[in-house]
Design a protein around this motif. Structure first.
Motif: not given
Length: 507
Positions: A353-358
Motif C-alpha cells: 500500500l505504501a508503494v501505491l502512494t507513488m
C-alpha cells in the motif's frame, strides 16, 4: 452418516463421505457474496451516470450493505446455531438471489440504497453459516485448515471472477446485469445444498433474544454511521449523537450478554488471546484495505481510461496471490508460527500500500500489478490463518456465533474503511479547481465530472478532467498512505497478541 447434532469422534468425522462435495456448496455461497461485493466497484461509474446519485449517496450505495451486514452477523450466526446452519444458509441464499433482482432494477439512488440494505440482511445469513458448517463437517485439524484455505481462496477468486465477469457484462449489457449473475449461482447452491449439506445446530441453544438483536443492530449501524458522518462533514451534533447512541447500545448488548444464562454471544470467547487477536487483526486489515479497493476500479477506468473488462483483468493479481497463499497458509503456520505468518502477511500488505502512494495518472501496469500481487499474497496468508484460529478456539456448538464475530470484524472493517479512507479520497477530490463554468455536481464524484465534461466545450472539458483526475489521484495517495499505516500497525498488534498461538495438528 454421523449426525452433527451430537459429538462424533475425529476419525469418524474424517471418514464422513461427501464432506468435500459439501464444501463445494459452501464455497458457492462465499463466491456469491464475494462476486456481489466486487462488481459494485466496476458498476459505480454506470450507476452514477444512470441514477445520478450525489457523492454522499454514492458512498451509501457502496457501504450500506456492510453497515447492515455488520449489525446482523452476530444475530444471524447465533440464529443459525439455534435453528440449524443448513436451514439458514439455504433460506438466506434464496433471499439473496431474489433481492439481487431488486438491486438490478433500482431506478433511483434511494431505491438502490434500500436494495443494498436488504441484500445485507440476506448476506448476514451466509458467511457465518458457511464457516460454522466447515467447523462441523471437518473435525480433523489439518483437513479443516485445508477446507478453510479453500473457503478463503474461493472468496479471493470471487474478487477476480466478479470484476472479469462484471466487466464483460458491463461492456455488453446494462449495469443491472452484474447483480443478476447471482441468480444461477444461488440456484445451484440451493438445489445441491439441499441434498449434500448436513444439518447442525447447538443442542442446548437457549432462546433467540430479540432485545439483544436490536441492541446489536442499533449499536453497529449507529456507530459506523457516526464515523462516516464525522469523516465526511466533521464532528457535529449529528455524528456525535449517533456515536453516543451506538456506544450505549453496544454497552447494553455486552451487559445483557454477560447477565443472561444463555446469551446470544458468549462474551467469554474474547478472553482467549488467540480469538481476540485474530478478530482484531481481521478488522484492522480490512479497514486499511477496503477504502482503497473501493476506489481502485474508478482509478483504472476513469483516470487511466481502461474499459470495464480490462479494469477487471487488471485487478486479477490480487486474487491470484490470495488463492495461492490461502491454500498453503495452514501448512506455513504449522511449520513456522501463527504470528509469523499473520504478522508477515500484514506487513507485506502495508508495504505494498505504501508503494501505491507513488501511483500517477500514467503509471505503468507492472508497478500496479506487482503491488496488487503482494497485497493478495499477504492478505491470503493472514485471513486464512486467522479464520482457522477463530474456528479452532471455540467448541463446535458455538461455531456459528464465533464465525459471525469474525465476519462482523470483516464487515465492520469494510464499512469503516470506506467511510474513513473513502472520505479522504472524496474530501480531497472535492477541492479541485476546475475551469470557469464547471458545474457543482462535477465536484461530487469523478464519474459526475466525466459526465459534466461531455457537455462542455473541448478545451474546457480537457481542463476539467485534468484537474479532477489529478485531485482524485492525490486523494488516492493519502488513502493509500493511511492504509499502509493501519496495516503496519495491525502487523505489530498481531505479533504481540498471537504469540504462543498454534494451530491444532491432530484431532
Amino acid at each position: 452418516m454421523t449426525s452433527t447434532l451430537r459429538p462424533a469422534d475425529a476419525t469418524e468425522a474424517v471418514k464422513r463421505p461427501g464432506r468435500w462435495l459439501a464444501l463445494s456448496v459452501l464455497v458457492l455461497a462465499v463466491l456469491l457474496v464475494a462476486v456481489d461485493a466486487t462488481v459494485l466497484g466496476l458498476a459505480t461509474p454506470y450507476i452514477s451516470e444512470d441514477l445520478r446519485p450525489s457523492g454522499t449517496q454514492l458512498l451509501w450505495i457502496g457501504d450500506v450493505y456492510s453497515f447492515v451486514i455488520a449489525g446482523l452477523l452476530v444475530s444471524m450466526g447465533s440464529l443459525g446455531d439455534r435453528i440449524g446452519r443448513k436451514r439458514i444458509l439455504l433460506c438466506g441464499a434464496t433471499a439473496f438471489g431474489a433481492l439481487s433482482v431488486l438491486n438490478a432494477y433500482a431506478t433511483t439512488p434511494e431505491l438502490m440504497i434500500l436494495a443494498r440494505a436488504l441484500l445485507g440482511v440476506a448476506g448476514a445469513t451466509l458467511m457465518p453459516a458457511t464457516l460454522a458448517l466447515i467447523r462441523n463437517v471437518f473435525h480433523d485439524p489439518r483437513e479443516r485448515s485445508l477446507a478453510v484455505g479453500v473457503w478463503g481462496a474461493t472468496a479471493s477468486a470471487g474478487t477476480a471472477v466478479g470484476p472479469i465477469t462484471g466487466g464483460f457484462l458491463l461492456e455488453h449489457f446494462w449495469w443491472g446485469s452484474v447483480f443478476l449473475i447471482n441468480l444461477p449461482v444461488m440456484a445451484v447452491l440451493v438445489l445441491v445444498g439441499i441434498r449434500t449439506l448436513p444439518e447442525s445446530r447447538n443442542p442446548r441453544p437457549g432462546p433467540w433474544d430479540l432485545s439483544s438483536v436490536l441492541l446489536s443492530l442499533t449499536g453497529m449501524i449507529a456507530l459506523v454511521y457516526a464515523v462516516k458522518e464525522a469523516a465526511t462533514h466533521g464532528l457535529g451534533p449529528t455524528p456525535l449523537a449517533a456515536g453516543l447512541l451506538g456506544a450505549a447500545a453496544l454497552y447494553g448488548f455486552v451487559h445483557r450478554q454477560l447477565t443472561m444464562p444463555m446469551p446470544l454471544l458468549d462474551m467469554r470467547l474474547f478472553r482467549r488471546r488467540g480469538f481476540s487477536g485474530a478478530v482484531l487483526a481481521d478488522l484492522l486489515t480490512v479497514l486499511g484495505m477496503s477504502g482503497l479497493v473501493f476506489f481502485l476500479s474508478q482509478y483504472l477506468q476513469l483516470v487511466q481510461g481502461r474499459r470495464p473488462l480490462e479494469a477487471g483483468l487488471a485487478e486479477l493479481p490480487a486474487a491470484v496471490g490470495a488463492v495461492a497463499a490461502g491454500l498453503v497458509a495452514g501448512r506455513a503456520a504449522r511449520r513456522l508460527t501463527v504470528r509469523t505468518v499473520v504478522s508477515g502477511g500484514l506487513a507485506a500488505v502495508g508495504i505494498a500500500l505504501a508503494v501505491l502512494t507513488m501511483l500517477g495518472r500514467s503509471t505503468g501496469y507492472p508497478v500496479l500489478g506487482a503491488a496488487l500481487l503482494v497485497v493478495g499474497v499477504g492478505a491470503g496468508f493472514s485471513f486464512t490463518v486467522t479464520a482457522d484460529v477463530i474456528l479452532s478456539s471455540v467448541p463446535r456448538d458455538q461455531a456459528g456465533a464465533a464465525s459471525a464475530v469474525s465476519e462482523t470484524a470483516y464487515e465492520l472493517g469494510a464499512a469503516l474503511g470506506i467511510a474513513l479512507l473513502g472520505s479522504i479520497v472524496t474530501g480531497v477530490y472535492r477541492g479541485f479547481e476546475g475551469p470557469a463554468g464547471t458545474p457543482a455536481e462535477a465536484h461530487e464524484s469523478l464519474g459526475a465530472a466525466t459526465q459534466a465534461a461531455a457537455r462542455m466545450a473541448p478545451h474546457q472539458a480537457e481542463a476539467l478532467l485534468d484537474a479532477a483526475r489529478t485531485s482524485f489521484v492525490h486523494g488516492l495517495h493519502l488513502a493509500s498512505a493511511a492504509g499502509a499505516v493501519v496495516l503496519l500497525t495491525a502487523s505489530a498488534v498481531s505479533w504481540f497478541l498471537l504469540r504462543h498461538q498454534e494451530l491444532e495438528t491432530s484431532g
